[in-house]
Scaffold this active site. Structure first.
Site, PDB file in Angstrom:
ATOM      1  N   THR A   1       0.788  -1.223   0.311  1.00  0.00           N
ATOM      2  CA  THR A   1      -0.068   0.286  -0.046  1.00  0.00           C
ATOM      3  C   THR A   1       0.366   1.139  -0.222  1.00  0.00           C
ATOM      4  OG1 THR A   1      -1.522  -1.501   1.648  1.00  0.00           O
ATOM      5  CG2 THR A   1      -1.936   1.188   1.623  1.00  0.00           C
TER       6      THR A   1
ATOM      7  N   GLU B   1      -6.407  -6.833   3.546  1.00  0.00           N
ATOM      8  CA  GLU B   1      -6.476  -7.361   2.751  1.00  0.00           C
ATOM      9  C   GLU B   1      -7.414  -7.934   1.485  1.00  0.00           C
ATOM     10  OE1 GLU B   1      -4.363  -8.928   4.443  1.00  0.00           O
ATOM     11  OE2 GLU B   1      -2.496  -9.801   3.613  1.00  0.00           O
TER      12      GLU B   1
HETATM   13  C1  LIG Z   1      -4.257  -1.466  10.585  1.00  0.00           C
HETATM   14  C2  LIG Z   1      -3.413  -1.436   9.434  1.00  0.00           C
HETATM   15  C3  LIG Z   1      -2.815  -1.960   8.886  1.00  0.00           C
HETATM   16  C4  LIG Z   1      -2.438  -2.216   7.053  1.00  0.00           C
HETATM   17  N1  LIG Z   1      -1.992  -3.352   7.053  1.00  0.00           N
HETATM   18  C5  LIG Z   1      -1.139  -3.483   6.280  1.00  0.00           C
HETATM   19  C6  LIG Z   1       0.460  -3.684   5.334  1.00  0.00           C
HETATM   20  O1  LIG Z   1       1.043  -4.320   6.485  1.00  0.00           O
HETATM   21  N2  LIG Z   1       0.899  -3.574   4.672  1.00  0.00           N
HETATM   22  C7  LIG Z   1       0.122  -3.595   3.428  1.00  0.00           C
HETATM   23  O2  LIG Z   1       0.711  -3.117   1.884  1.00  0.00           O
HETATM   24  N3  LIG Z   1      -0.778  -2.667   3.350  1.00  0.00           N
HETATM   25  C8  LIG Z   1      -1.921  -2.932   4.340  1.00  0.00           C
HETATM   26  N4  LIG Z   1      -2.406  -2.231   4.878  1.00  0.00           N
HETATM   27  C9  LIG Z   1      -3.111  -1.465   4.259  1.00  0.00           C
HETATM   28  C10 LIG Z   1      -4.402  -2.014   3.682  1.00  0.00           C
HETATM   29  O3  LIG Z   1      -4.623  -2.894   2.937  1.00  0.00           O
HETATM   30  C11 LIG Z   1      -5.378  -0.922   2.606  1.00  0.00           C
HETATM   31  O4  LIG Z   1      -6.322   0.065   3.602  1.00  0.00           O
HETATM   32  C12 LIG Z   1      -6.242  -1.606   1.552  1.00  0.00           C
HETATM   33  O5  LIG Z   1      -6.009  -2.636   0.701  1.00  0.00           O
HETATM   34  C13 LIG Z   1      -7.521  -0.984   1.141  1.00  0.00           C
HETATM   35  O6  LIG Z   1      -6.695   0.050   0.357  1.00  0.00           O
HETATM   36  P1  LIG Z   1      -6.993   1.562   0.599  1.00  0.00           P
HETATM   37  O7  LIG Z   1      -6.842   2.320   2.183  1.00  0.00           O
HETATM   38  O8  LIG Z   1      -6.175   2.362  -0.570  1.00  0.00           O
HETATM   39  O9  LIG Z   1      -8.351   2.004   0.494  1.00  0.00           O
HETATM   40  P2  LIG Z   1      -8.682   2.550  -1.209  1.00  0.00           P
HETATM   41  O10 LIG Z   1      -8.281   1.404  -2.084  1.00  0.00           O
HETATM   42  O11 LIG Z   1      -8.481   4.135  -1.522  1.00  0.00           O
HETATM   43  O12 LIG Z   1     -10.298   2.071  -0.915  1.00  0.00           O
HETATM   44  C14 LIG Z   1     -11.378   3.178  -0.571  1.00  0.00           C
HETATM   45  C15 LIG Z   1     -12.464   2.947  -0.654  1.00  0.00           C
HETATM   46  O13 LIG Z   1     -13.130   2.742  -1.691  1.00  0.00           O
HETATM   47  C16 LIG Z   1     -13.496   1.101  -2.725  1.00  0.00           C
HETATM   48  N5  LIG Z   1     -13.102   0.892  -3.908  1.00  0.00           N
HETATM   49  C17 LIG Z   1     -11.583   1.015  -4.244  1.00  0.00           C
HETATM   50  N6  LIG Z   1     -12.028   1.029  -5.595  1.00  0.00           N
HETATM   51  C18 LIG Z   1     -12.891  -0.242  -5.472  1.00  0.00           C
HETATM   52  C19 LIG Z   1     -13.853  -0.424  -6.647  1.00  0.00           C
HETATM   53  N7  LIG Z   1     -13.093  -0.721  -8.329  1.00  0.00           N
HETATM   54  N8  LIG Z   1     -14.422  -0.775  -7.001  1.00  0.00           N
HETATM   55  C20 LIG Z   1     -15.371  -0.419  -5.756  1.00  0.00           C
HETATM   56  N9  LIG Z   1     -14.759   0.307  -4.640  1.00  0.00           N
HETATM   57  C21 LIG Z   1     -14.157   0.307  -5.005  1.00  0.00           C
HETATM   58  C22 LIG Z   1     -12.714   0.256  -1.212  1.00  0.00           C
HETATM   59  O14 LIG Z   1     -13.724  -0.680  -1.238  1.00  0.00           O
HETATM   60  C23 LIG Z   1     -13.423   1.287   0.205  1.00  0.00           C
HETATM   61  O15 LIG Z   1     -14.071   1.310   0.531  1.00  0.00           O
HETATM   62  C24 LIG Z   1      -3.145  -1.581   6.315  1.00  0.00           C
HETATM   63  C25 LIG Z   1      -4.089  -1.546   6.536  1.00  0.00           C
HETATM   64  C26 LIG Z   1      -4.793  -0.354   7.581  1.00  0.00           C
HETATM   65  C27 LIG Z   1      -5.863   0.299   8.330  1.00  0.00           C
END
Ligand SMILES: Cc1cc2nc3c(=O)[nH]c(=O)nc-3n(C[C@H](O)[C@H](O)[C@H](O)COP(=O)(O)OP(=O)(O)OC[C@H]3O[C@@H](n4cnc5c(N)ncnc54)[C@H](O)[C@@H]3O)c2cc1C
Length: 385
Positions: A126, A363
């Site tokens: 991410t 995930e």
């Molecule tokens: C406590 C915590 C620990 C984490 N640990 C890790 C880690 O160790 N390594 C790592 O790589 N990441 C990690 N993450 C990140 C996590 O994997 C991401 O937050 C997650 O993949 C979602 O990405 P984003 O937050 O950028 O949301 P976005 O991708 O920006 O999504 C925002 C919203 O839009 C929706 N959305 C996005 N695309 C679409 C679509 N095509 N159709 C419909 N809806 C959509 C999503 O469902 C969500 O509701 C962690 C997150 C947290 C909160």
């Protein structure tokens, strides 16, 4: 079809329950208050083989399988969901990915140390502008002689501030999307690598999360994991496994909500009766319990499929999606059953509500899971290939 756990699986469950009673429950409230990273507890779990269930003995594992991994993860998460994170970083996402894709030298150097939790792991996809759209990452790895120069930023990375070694994904061909990504092993102390903690997050307060800055980080070519430009595949195989731990974590939290709600409904009296005698409270308990049982069956199905060596992208996505919905609903209901006390840190349900929410995000966010499941149902993109 046999739904009984084997004697080994039952023994594994008992070991996790005993460990939680002795090492986790007595400390959870204070650790939560202070946002303590319980490294010692994680290392104890590592030395007991809790992260090695799905690893062969030569790599520090017990060889008991993915279903055992799920059972251990579920029971530990039931006690403290922050301790679910190492079931990915010390097992499913980081070292298991090395076991699948790494060179003999990479496996030899890193897998045992990560599975035993002597070294803290990391798995970084991410970025500030890229979460769900993994193929859109912007961190770059430019090849120069026998090394790659990495530049970029990763955020929301578990263990970013405490890791010893782990995997980071970067574009080796920035013009491409899925076909331009590679995976690299990085180690603490590499020049140009720094991290900042993300403090004050909603939940998982004892699992550190941070932003990782990569500024001209030189990574030797032998640290590339898997073929160049095939890192997207590497990431997806890791997430397939990671979803098993995440689903298990969600089942553990949901079960903890049932435990807590039942306990309170048998103690708390209003209008001269135990609140558990009211049908509306019973309805909530029944729904919570039915949800947990169904989520657990989906989870164990994934453990079973993985133990057979079968691809389970669809099943693990369904399990992760369903279990996370169940966990959030159960936590919501548990807080409601506790009334005002549910709003206090004196009881566990406020923590459960905070922690449950992560399972709908990490995930693969719920919408991404819905999309994968629906596209498979429509026949437009079969999840299992
Ligand atoms: C406590 C915590 C620990 C984490 N640990 C890790 C880690 O160790 N390594 C790592 O790589 N990441 C990690 N993450 C990140 C996590 O994997 C991401 O937050 C997650 O993949 C979602 O990405 P984003 O937050 O950028 O949301 P976005 O991708 O920006 O999504 C925002 C919203 O839009 C929706 N959305 C996005 N695309 C679409 C679509 N095509 N159709 C419909 N809806 C959509 C999503 O469902 C969500 O509701 C962690 C997150 C947290 C909160």
């Amino acid at each position: 079809m046999n739904f009984d756990l084997s004697s080994e699986q039952l023994a594994v469950r008992n070991a996790a329950v005993r460990f939680a009673e002795k090492e986790i429950y007595p400390k959870v409230a204070e650790q939560e208050r202070n946002c303590t990273f319980p490294k010692e507890t994680i290392q104890k779990m590592g030395s007991l083989g809790f992260f090695g269930a799905a690893f062969p003995e030569e790599f520090g594992g017990t060889g008991s399988g993915y279903l055992c991994h799920a059972i251990l993860c579920e029971e530990i998460s039931r006690a403290h969901s922050s301790l679910r994170t190492p079931f990915n970083l010390q097992a499913m996402t980081c070292p298991a990915t090395l076991l699948q894709w790494g060179t003999p030298a990479q496996k030899e150097k890193y897998v045992k140390k990560l599975v035993s939790a002597e070294w803290m792991g990391l798995f970084a996809i991410t970025e500030p502008d890229v979460g769900s759209d993994v193929a859109g990452i912007k961190t770059v790895a430019i090849k120069k002689g026998g090394r790659y120069i990495l530049n970029g930023q990763k955020t929301w990375i578990s263990n970013a501030t405490v890791f010893d070694a782990g995997l980071v994904f970067a574009k080796t061909n920035p013009k491409e999307r899925h076909r331009g990504i590679s995976c690299f092993l990085i180690e603490k102390g590499m020049k140009g690598l720094s991290a900042r903690e993300i403090a004050d997050k909603l939940g998982h307060r004892c699992s550190p999360t941070g932003t990782l800055f990569l500024e001209d980080v030189e990574v030797p070519e032998e640290n590339r994991v898997g073929p160049e430009n095939e890192g997207f595949k590497v990431a997806m195989t890791a997430l397939d496994r990671g979803r098993l731990s995440v689903a298990a974590g969600a089942v553990g939290v949901a079960q903890a909500c049932v435990d807590a709600a039942v306990r309170y409904a048998r103690e708390r009296e209003q209008f001269g009766q135990l609140i558990g005698t009211y049908q509306m409270v019973q309805q909530k308990i029944a729904e919570m319990r039915a949800g947990v049982e169904a989520a657990r069956l989906l989870l164990y199905q994934c453990g079973f499929l993985k133990d057979q060596g079968r691809r389970d992208t669809l099943e693990s996505s369904i399990a992760k999606y369903f279990a996370s919905q169940v966990a959030v609903a159960a936590a919501n209901d548990a807080v409601e059953i506790y009334g005002g006390n549910g709003y206090s840190e004196e009881y566990p349900v406020s923590r459960l509500l905070r922690d449950a929410k992560l399972y709908q995000i990490g995930e693969g966010a719920s919408n991404i899971m819905r999309q994968l499941i629906a596209l498979d149902a429509l026949g437009w993109k079969k999840a299992n290939g």
